[in-house]
Design an enzyme around this catalytic site. Structure first.
Site, PDB file in Angstrom:
ATOM      1  N   SER A 132     -10.271  -0.130   6.948  1.00  0.00           N
ATOM      2  CA  SER A 132      -9.656   0.010   5.627  1.00  0.00           C
ATOM      3  C   SER A 132      -8.966  -1.228   5.094  1.00  0.00           C
ATOM      4  O   SER A 132      -8.483  -1.225   3.964  1.00  0.00           O
ATOM      5  CB  SER A 132      -8.663   1.185   5.640  1.00  0.00           C
ATOM      6  OG  SER A 132      -9.348   2.409   5.707  1.00  0.00           O
TER       7      SER A 132
ATOM      8  N   LYS B 141       0.855  -1.184   0.000  1.00  0.00           N
ATOM      9  CA  LYS B 141       0.000   0.000   0.000  1.00  0.00           C
ATOM     10  C   LYS B 141       0.894   1.239   0.000  1.00  0.00           C
ATOM     11  O   LYS B 141       1.906   1.281   0.716  1.00  0.00           O
ATOM     12  CB  LYS B 141      -0.905  -0.017   1.237  1.00  0.00           C
ATOM     13  CG  LYS B 141      -1.917   1.120   1.297  1.00  0.00           C
ATOM     14  CD  LYS B 141      -2.847   0.972   2.498  1.00  0.00           C
ATOM     15  CE  LYS B 141      -3.860   2.099   2.577  1.00  0.00           C
ATOM     16  NZ  LYS B 141      -4.795   1.940   3.718  1.00  0.00           N
TER      17      LYS B 141
ATOM     18  N   SER C  51      -9.721   2.298   2.775  1.00  0.00           N
ATOM     19  CA  SER C  51      -8.795   3.012   1.915  1.00  0.00           C
ATOM     20  C   SER C  51      -7.807   2.100   1.191  1.00  0.00           C
ATOM     21  O   SER C  51      -7.126   2.530   0.261  1.00  0.00           O
ATOM     22  CB  SER C  51      -8.008   4.029   2.761  1.00  0.00           C
ATOM     23  OG  SER C  51      -7.193   3.364   3.723  1.00  0.00           O
TER      24      SER C  51
END
Length: 492
Positions: free
Chosen positions: A178, A79, A154
């Site tokens: 997330s 990420k 997210s």
């Protein structure tokens, strides 16, 4: 060699160990898939092909010399919130579009030490603030199951990359859901560990008392392999706990589902906005666990109505504090031709931050301001303790707590949910972060539009092994985790 992306992490590791293919061949396979497919999915912000081949060749050399770990040579996607030395780290924001980190996050370092090969950095909601991955400066990531739908957020880039078979597994972060919500939207397994289990050093902060890194993959077994890499104490992170780390892979069958007491909060299944098909799939999965020997017990979690307002005071307040460092002075985006220092600050931040980030900074700054600090922030912290106590009381009588991971399946891109609608979509995940508990998402079926549905299991502190074990055994009895979107079946 055209179907390497269909192998599990264990099968990849065994194939490498047996010499069926090399890490370089495996890495090239994934990079070709990214080049062919990711234009449709838009999961990667940065593809690090040159570095990946260097790491893959080093992994092959280690294996030839007999010095490889079990995971040496397996590709991973990170990420884009984890700092990576010499590689752009953006947190999905214009304000960090030109930021090249001078160091690696501990999670990245641990991955390198285990011999993992970094394919690149994947997209996310800006500074992890969002539930759709649409707030990224780099554009919206698409859900591989339906390209006109969001992958969640997210950690939407992480979820989409794995769901499209553009990486075997990926790192994610979870501040209010997330990891679990995008895992639910994309039909994956995703684990949010206990706060302090995974180092936050080098992970760009959103809300420091809530943020936690974790693994995202197709199965609990694949997540367990990555958890073995990610977990552990880190002296560089003052919130990292000095606590022995389990062997999550060895413990995959360590919890007996027979006799496992699963708490069913009646408040969770009467939430306004809970989609009927989501509710049905979750109840079917619980029925399956009951058939496997689990005991379902109805429980009360009386603080449910406080989850959203408590979270959306504490998280923005911490974001307001954390994001003040992005000012256009030392690194990151700087506005052009500022007339003075104040103009530099104001324009760099207003031009560099997106609308959702600005909204949360303003909410947080207000909650921390003189005259409102005690009325809002301090009171929210007191309610947070009550939420924690509500869970601890429940765990006196049950082993795990079950809930949907999200009240709906994936939204359509451009649905233009109001901030309130988006925040209420996190109703099932926020409290876990407020209490610091571990929780996992497992895919349990689809709605009538063939969009994935997820079951969330919440555990007591440090029960990651138990959660992975329960989901692993459920996945031995079902095949939802092995279902693939059409785009994932394409060969490079």
């Amino acid at each position: 060699m055209t179907d390497l992306h269909r192998l599990s992490v264990r099968e990849i590791a065994e194939g490498l160990a047996q010499g069926k293919f090399s890490s370089r061949e495996l890495t090239e396979h994934y990079l070709k898939r990214i080049a062919k497919i990711d234009a449709h999915v838009q999961s990667y912000v940065t593809v690090t092909a040159e570095q990946a081949f260097v790491q893959a060749d080093a992994a092959d050399a280690l294996r030839k010399a007999g010095n490889a770990t079990f995971l040496t040579g397996i590709p991973i996607a990170h990420k884009d919130i984890f700092c990576t030395q010499g590689i752009k780290t953006t947190a999905g924001s214009k304000i960090l579009d030109n930021f090249i980190s001078p160091y690696d996050a501990t999670v990245v370092t641990k991955g390198k030490d285990a011999g993992l090969v970094t394919l690149g950095k994947v997209n996310m909601d800006e500074f992890a603030m969002g539930s759709t991955s649409e707030s990224s400066y780099f554009g919206a990531t698409k859900n591989p199951w339906a390209l006109d739908h969001v992958p969640g957020g997210s950690s939407g880039g992480s979820a989409a990359a794995v769901a499209a078979d553009l990486a075997p597994f990926a790192t994610g972060t979870d501040t209010g859901g997330s990891i679990r919500q995008p895992a639910s939207f994309c039909g994956l397994t995703g684990l949010k560990p206990t706060y302090g289990r995974v180092s936050r050093f080098g992970m760009i902060a959103y809300a420091s008392s809530l943020d936690q890194g974790g693994p995202m993959a197709r199965s609990a077994e694949d997540c367990a392999y990555l958890m073995n890499v990610m977990a552990g104490h880190d002296a560089k992170d003052s919130t990292s706990m000095e606590k022995d780390v389990d062997d999550y892979v060895a413990n995959l069958n360590g919890t007996s589902v027979k006799g496992l007491c699963i708490g069913i909060p009646k408040q969770y299944f009467n939430v306004q906005g809970l989609d009927a098909e989501v509710k049905a799939r979750v109840e079917e999965s619980l029925k399956k666990l009951e058939e496997m020997g689990a005991v379902l017990v109805e429980i009360d979690l009386n603080m449910t109505d406080a989850y959203v307002p408590t979270y959306y005071l504490i998280a923005p307040a911490e974001a307001s504090s954390n994001l003040q460092r992005f000012d256009g002075v030392r690194y990151g985006y700087r506005c052009e031709n500022p007339v003075d220092l104040m103009d530099l600050y104001k324009r760099s931040r207003s031009e560099g931050f997106g609308k959702e980030v600005q909204r949360r900074i303003l909410i947080g700054t207000y909650a921390l301001s003189a005259g409102y600090y005690d009325a809002y922030y301090v009171k929210a912290q007191k309610v947070r303790r009550l939420i924690q106590q509500d869970f601890l009381k429940a765990f006196e009588s049950v082993d795990v707590i079950a809930a949907p991971s999200a009240p709906t399946t994936a939204y359509k891109i451009g649905a233009n949910l109001s901030p309130t609608e988006m925040y209420l979509g996190d109703i099932y995940t926020l409290a876990v972060n407020l209490a610091g508990l571990p929780a996992i998402n497992a895919p349990v079926g689809f709605d009538k539009e063939n969009l994935p549905v997820g079951l969330q299991l919440i555990g007591n502190y440090w029960s990651e092994s138990q959660l992975l074990s329960v989901v692993h055994q459920y996945q031995q009895a079902t095949d939802w985790h092995s279902k693939r979107a059409a785009i994932a079946e394409e060969n490079a």
